[in-house]
Design a protein around this motif. Structure first.
Motif, PDB file in Angstrom:
ATOM      1  N   ARG A  45       0.838  -1.179   0.000  1.00  0.00           N
ATOM      2  CA  ARG A  45       0.000   0.000   0.000  1.00  0.00           C
ATOM      3  C   ARG A  45       0.882   1.240   0.000  1.00  0.00           C
ATOM      4  N   VAL A  46       0.342   2.304  -0.458  1.00  0.00           N
ATOM      5  CA  VAL A  46       1.046   3.583  -0.466  1.00  0.00           C
ATOM      6  C   VAL A  46       0.157   4.597   0.217  1.00  0.00           C
ATOM      7  N   ARG A  47       0.713   5.337   1.152  1.00  0.00           N
ATOM      8  CA  ARG A  47      -0.086   6.354   1.801  1.00  0.00           C
ATOM      9  C   ARG A  47       0.727   7.635   1.869  1.00  0.00           C
ATOM     10  N   SER A  48       0.062   8.742   1.882  1.00  0.00           N
ATOM     11  CA  SER A  48       0.730  10.045   1.934  1.00  0.00           C
ATOM     12  C   SER A  48       0.689  10.583   3.353  1.00  0.00           C
ATOM     13  N   VAL A  49       1.844  10.997   3.847  1.00  0.00           N
ATOM     14  CA  VAL A  49       1.934  11.586   5.176  1.00  0.00           C
ATOM     15  C   VAL A  49       2.622  12.926   5.033  1.00  0.00           C
ATOM     16  N   SER A  50       1.859  13.996   5.172  1.00  0.00           N
ATOM     17  CA  SER A  50       2.413  15.331   5.019  1.00  0.00           C
ATOM     18  C   SER A  50       3.204  15.396   3.722  1.00  0.00           C
ATOM     19  N   LYS A  51       4.519  15.796   3.809  1.00  0.00           N
ATOM     20  CA  LYS A  51       5.321  15.893   2.596  1.00  0.00           C
ATOM     21  C   LYS A  51       6.170  14.654   2.381  1.00  0.00           C
ATOM     22  N   SER A  52       5.958  13.612   3.180  1.00  0.00           N
ATOM     23  CA  SER A  52       6.729  12.397   2.987  1.00  0.00           C
ATOM     24  C   SER A  52       5.852  11.335   2.366  1.00  0.00           C
ATOM     25  N   MET A  53       6.470  10.428   1.641  1.00  0.00           N
ATOM     26  CA  MET A  53       5.743   9.325   1.054  1.00  0.00           C
ATOM     27  C   MET A  53       6.324   8.040   1.608  1.00  0.00           C
ATOM     28  N   CYS A  54       5.487   7.205   2.117  1.00  0.00           N
ATOM     29  CA  CYS A  54       5.942   5.981   2.757  1.00  0.00           C
ATOM     30  C   CYS A  54       5.377   4.793   2.009  1.00  0.00           C
ATOM     31  N   LYS A  55       6.241   3.949   1.467  1.00  0.00           N
ATOM     32  CA  LYS A  55       5.806   2.726   0.813  1.00  0.00           C
ATOM     33  C   LYS A  55       6.108   1.560   1.742  1.00  0.00           C
ATOM     34  N   LEU A  56       5.096   0.849   2.097  1.00  0.00           N
ATOM     35  CA  LEU A  56       5.276  -0.302   2.968  1.00  0.00           C
ATOM     36  C   LEU A  56       5.115  -1.559   2.145  1.00  0.00           C
ATOM     37  N   MET A  57       6.114  -2.407   2.160  1.00  0.00           N
ATOM     38  CA  MET A  57       6.067  -3.646   1.389  1.00  0.00           C
ATOM     39  C   MET A  57       6.182  -4.818   2.335  1.00  0.00           C
ATOM     40  N   PRO A  58       5.280  -5.775   2.242  1.00  0.00           N
ATOM     41  CA  PRO A  58       5.239  -6.823   3.234  1.00  0.00           C
ATOM     42  C   PRO A  58       6.230  -7.927   2.953  1.00  0.00           C
ATOM     43  N   GLU A  98      14.482  -1.810   4.914  1.00  0.00           N
ATOM     44  CA  GLU A  98      15.305  -0.768   4.320  1.00  0.00           C
ATOM     45  C   GLU A  98      14.484   0.504   4.171  1.00  0.00           C
ATOM     46  N   GLY A  99      15.144   1.631   4.176  1.00  0.00           N
ATOM     47  CA  GLY A  99      14.451   2.894   3.965  1.00  0.00           C
ATOM     48  C   GLY A  99      15.408   3.971   3.523  1.00  0.00           C
ATOM     49  N   LYS A 100      14.883   5.061   3.008  1.00  0.00           N
ATOM     50  CA  LYS A 100      15.750   6.141   2.550  1.00  0.00           C
ATOM     51  C   LYS A 100      15.071   7.487   2.741  1.00  0.00           C
ATOM     52  N   ARG A 101      15.887   8.507   2.822  1.00  0.00           N
ATOM     53  CA  ARG A 101      15.437   9.892   2.937  1.00  0.00           C
ATOM     54  C   ARG A 101      16.361  10.779   2.116  1.00  0.00           C
ATOM     55  N   GLU A 102      15.765  11.726   1.439  1.00  0.00           N
ATOM     56  CA  GLU A 102      16.570  12.799   0.861  1.00  0.00           C
ATOM     57  C   GLU A 102      16.822  13.836   1.947  1.00  0.00           C
ATOM     58  N   TYR A 103      17.918  14.564   1.805  1.00  0.00           N
ATOM     59  CA  TYR A 103      18.236  15.580   2.805  1.00  0.00           C
ATOM     60  C   TYR A 103      17.311  16.795   2.653  1.00  0.00           C
ATOM     61  N   SER A 124      15.019  11.121  11.685  1.00  0.00           N
ATOM     62  CA  SER A 124      13.893  10.724  10.849  1.00  0.00           C
ATOM     63  C   SER A 124      14.034   9.271  10.411  1.00  0.00           C
ATOM     64  N   LEU A 125      15.244   8.874  10.005  1.00  0.00           N
ATOM     65  CA  LEU A 125      15.464   7.484   9.610  1.00  0.00           C
ATOM     66  C   LEU A 125      15.223   6.529  10.772  1.00  0.00           C
ATOM     67  N   LEU A 126      15.699   6.890  11.957  1.00  0.00           N
ATOM     68  CA  LEU A 126      15.464   6.035  13.119  1.00  0.00           C
ATOM     69  C   LEU A 126      13.963   5.876  13.366  1.00  0.00           C
ATOM     70  N   ASN A 127      13.230   6.941  13.152  1.00  0.00           N
ATOM     71  CA  ASN A 127      11.790   6.894  13.349  1.00  0.00           C
ATOM     72  C   ASN A 127      11.080   6.113  12.243  1.00  0.00           C
ATOM     73  N   ASP A 128      11.744   5.968  11.088  1.00  0.00           N
ATOM     74  CA  ASP A 128      11.175   5.231   9.967  1.00  0.00           C
ATOM     75  C   ASP A 128      11.292   3.716  10.118  1.00  0.00           C
ATOM     76  N   ILE A 129      12.183   3.247  10.977  1.00  0.00           N
ATOM     77  CA  ILE A 129      12.385   1.802  11.136  1.00  0.00           C
ATOM     78  C   ILE A 129      11.090   1.171  11.639  1.00  0.00           C
ATOM     79  N   PRO A 130      10.616   0.124  10.993  1.00  0.00           N
ATOM     80  CA  PRO A 130       9.364  -0.500  11.427  1.00  0.00           C
ATOM     81  C   PRO A 130       9.385  -0.826  12.924  1.00  0.00           C
ATOM     82  N   VAL A 131       8.298  -0.477  13.586  1.00  0.00           N
ATOM     83  CA  VAL A 131       8.226  -0.608  15.041  1.00  0.00           C
ATOM     84  C   VAL A 131       8.449  -2.046  15.483  1.00  0.00           C
TER      85      VAL A 131
END
Length: 496
Positions: A45-58, A98-103, A124-131
């Motif tokens: 699924r793809v969801r929009s969060v503010s100005k970030s885009m988070c793709k979650l792949m199972p 895995e995850g990535k962020r632009e500066y 931000s990356l630390l916060n992106d790690i799946p809980v």
């Protein structure tokens, strides 16, 4: 290894990192996205969060949520030239996330505030790690760009000047450095960390007594463990550290600015525990440790797992960096060539300013994909360019005044892209040829990491130009190599 501890191996209270999740004040532009994935890379699924885009792949539930009780995972963070990534692996090297962020871009006075950008990206990356992965993370390591230099106050950790980036040259300091260093030493290049230190020392006399030199990875790791003044022998190479002798050389220690040099340990060594407040905040294991890092190109080499001499890794990101596993140590600053220690062997190579940054100045990603598909990689391009994003080159020619050469511009964009891709391949071939001429083990196979590794047409062009087998590394991201360092470090029970 006995670490050099000249002046400031100390634990201090960090000026508090931004709480998670971050709520940054509005940057001039903030385009970042995070991708997390696991071995079954099916989009979910793809969801929009503010100005970030988070793709979650199972992945299969047992692979992600089924980390056994007491199981351990290992986190690597890669801070490259254009963005940052994380990789979480298990003890067998399998990727769990895995995850990535632009500066994000912030301005301070009239330049980019990289300190703020890097710090925000880290948390931000630390916060992106799946809980569901966080309770199993047992160790962390970070890689950063080589020779990116940060001078901080030894008491507070506050930066004393803006960071000097990996590709910045300080020619004003070069005569002084050449007067003390052996001929053609790695530091005898305007972009070396030592030249940056000497340049700062010569122009800012107000904060010398309290200053500490850190590299980008050192500074990011300090935000995690809170011990100021620790580096690794890969990052410290360009400030003059001798990894063969495991010490700073006498010609460097005799200089007044040696007082700002960091303590040096082996990459992957456990530096300390993750700061307790941060560990509780993000939910890592209670015994989570922070391990010394390395440079981004070495992390990419580690990720490729090229373990035999003669094997090489070309990192095709914003820049082009080559690393060759050799039995012989080779260094010659005239050509921007240096050797990093890798256990009992040497990673010989250099980093050019050519690479993907030039392509992005000219083409969009969509254009690159469309035009590349129309190139015949078996045909040699007659165009002879030297693609650079700006004036200055580091390797295989160390010339801060070298100008980009991207003309003539043919009417056909396919021909133009073909010429640029082939010219970058020629620079790569020239680099490997130079290493051989200087005495390194000859290259017999090249693995490719970085975004450029995904362009099959470019791979075929490079294979023809190099005259060698070229393939994409199984693991292409430097974050994976940093995670391997974290895995290595977790096996040690000694904390500094």
């Amino acid at each position: 290894m006995q670490a050099i501890t000249p002046h400031h191996l100390r634990s201090i209270s960090l000026f508090s990192p931004s709480p998670l999740p971050l709520t940054p004040s509005a940057p001039i532009q903030q385009g970042y996205h995070m991708t997390t994935r696991t071995p079954d890379s099916r989009p979910n699924r793809v969801r929009s969060v503010s100005k970030s885009m988070c793709k979650l792949m199972p992945s299969r539930d047992e692979e992600i949520k089924g980390v056994r009780v007491g199981g351990r995972l290992y986190l690597g963070l890669d801070f490259g030239t254009s963005g940052a990534r994380f990789a979480v692996i298990d003890e067998g090297g399998g990727v769990r996330g895995e995850g990535k962020r632009e500066y994000p871009v912030y301005m301070k006075e009239e330049s980019i505030d990289w300190v703020r950008s890097w710090k925000e990206t880290l948390f931000s990356l630390l916060n992106d790690i799946p809980v569901d992965l966080r309770p199993a993370i047992a160790s962390v390591s970070v890689d950063g760009t080589s020779a990116t230099t940060i001078i901080v106050d030894g008491a507070t950790g506050e930066t004393l000047c803006r960071p000097l980036l990996y590709n910045e040259s300080c020619p004003d300091a070069l005569p002084a450095v050449k007067s003390i260093a052996p001929p053609n030493h790695t530091v005898c290049s305007g972009s070396s960390t030592l030249c940056k230190l000497v340049s700062w020392w010569s122009t800012d006399a107000s904060n010398r007594e309290s200053a500490v030199l850190l590299h980008q990875a050192d500074w990011l790791l300090w935000l995690l463990h809170g011990k100021l003044g620790i580096s690794d022998y890969n990052n410290a190479l360009k400030v003059g550290y001798d990894p063969e002798l495991e010490s700073y050389p006498p010609w460097l220690l005799s200089q007044p600015y040696s007082q700002v040099l960091p303590s040096v340990v082996a990459p992957g060594s456990v530096v300390g525990s993750l700061k307790d407040d941060l560990r509780k905040q993000i939910g890592f294991r209670q015994d989570c440790v922070v391990c010394a890092g390395t440079t981004d190109s070495i992390a990419a080499f580690l990720a490729a797992r090229a373990t035999e001499t003669g094997k090489a890794v070309t990192s095709l990101g914003s820049t082009l960096a080559i690393k060759l596993l050799s039995t012989t140590r080779v260094e010659d600053a005239r050509f921007g060539v240096y050797s990093h220690r890798l256990d009992d062997k040497w990673l010989v190579g250099g980093a050019s300013n050519t690479g993907g940054a030039v392509l992005r100045q000219i083409f969009t990603d969509e254009q690159l994909e469309k035009l590349s598909a129309q190139i015949d990689p078996t045909v040699e391009s007659p165009l002879d360019y030297y693609p650079l994003p700006a004036v200055g080159e580091r390797f295989p020619v160390a010339d801060p005044n070298m100008a980009p050469r991207l003309h003539p511009h043919p009417d056909n964009d396919v021909e133009y892209l073909h010429g640029i891709l082939e010219s970058i391949a020629r620079i790569e071939a020239r680099g490997y040829g130079l290493l051989k001429d200087l005495g390194a083990t000859p290259v017999d196979e090249v693995f490719t990491a970085g975004g450029g590794s995904k362009n099959e047409i470019w791979t075929n062009i490079r294979e023809r130009v190099l005259g060698l087998p070229v393939s994409q590394a199984v693991h292409t991201e430097a974050a994976y190599g940093a995670a391997l360092l974290a895995l290595k470090g977790s096996k040690s029970e000694n904390i500094r």
